[in-house]
Motif scaffolding. Structure first.
Motif, short mmCIF file in Angstrom:
data_model
loop_
_atom_site.label_atom_id
_atom_site.label_comp_id
_atom_site.label_asym_id
_atom_site.label_seq_id
_atom_site.Cartn_x
_atom_site.Cartn_y
_atom_site.Cartn_z
N SER A 20 41.19 43.91 39.82
CA SER A 20 40.17 42.92 39.53
C SER A 20 40.56 41.55 40.08
O SER A 20 41.72 41.12 39.92
CB SER A 20 39.95 42.80 38.03
N PRO A 21 39.63 40.84 40.72
CA PRO A 21 39.95 39.49 41.18
C PRO A 21 40.26 38.53 40.04
O PRO A 21 40.87 37.49 40.24
CB PRO A 21 38.70 39.06 41.96
N LEU A 22 39.87 38.91 38.83
CA LEU A 22 40.15 38.05 37.67
C LEU A 22 41.62 38.09 37.25
O LEU A 22 42.02 37.36 36.35
CB LEU A 22 39.25 38.43 36.50
N THR A 23 42.42 38.92 37.91
CA THR A 23 43.86 38.93 37.63
C THR A 23 44.62 38.04 38.60
O THR A 23 45.85 37.95 38.53
CB THR A 23 44.43 40.36 37.70
N ALA A 24 43.91 37.36 39.49
CA ALA A 24 44.55 36.44 40.44
C ALA A 24 45.06 35.21 39.69
O ALA A 24 44.56 34.86 38.62
CB ALA A 24 43.56 36.02 41.52
#
Length: 79
Positions: A20-24
């Motif tokens: 998920s890009p939200l873990t960047a």
């Protein structure tokens, strides 16, 4: 403390899914409610980075000396 932090990071990443890009470190928020993206991931990644830099620098005292000098030298400047 570091193992606890890594465990917390793994748990936070698993909530979103590893890809998920939200873990960047800086998640993209275009079209996403920031409240939905909030997690411990950026904080735990930041802590891991600081712990790594402290280790590379040779310990807390050496890193603290470096960090204070760096901040004093580059205060009020852009990178």
């Amino acid at each position: 403390q570091m193992q606890e932090s890594l465990t917390h990071l793994e748990e936070a990443v698993s909530q979103f899914g590893a890809t998920s890009p939200l873990t960047a470190l800086v998640p993209p928020l275009d079209g996403i409610d920031p409240d939905d993206a909030f997690s411990a991931v950026p904080y735990e990644k930041g802590l891991a980075l600081l712990n790594h830099l402290t280790s590379v620098a040779g310990g807390h005292a050496k890193f603290e000396t470096f960090a204070k000098a760096y901040i004093a030298a580059y205060a009020r400047r852009t990178f």
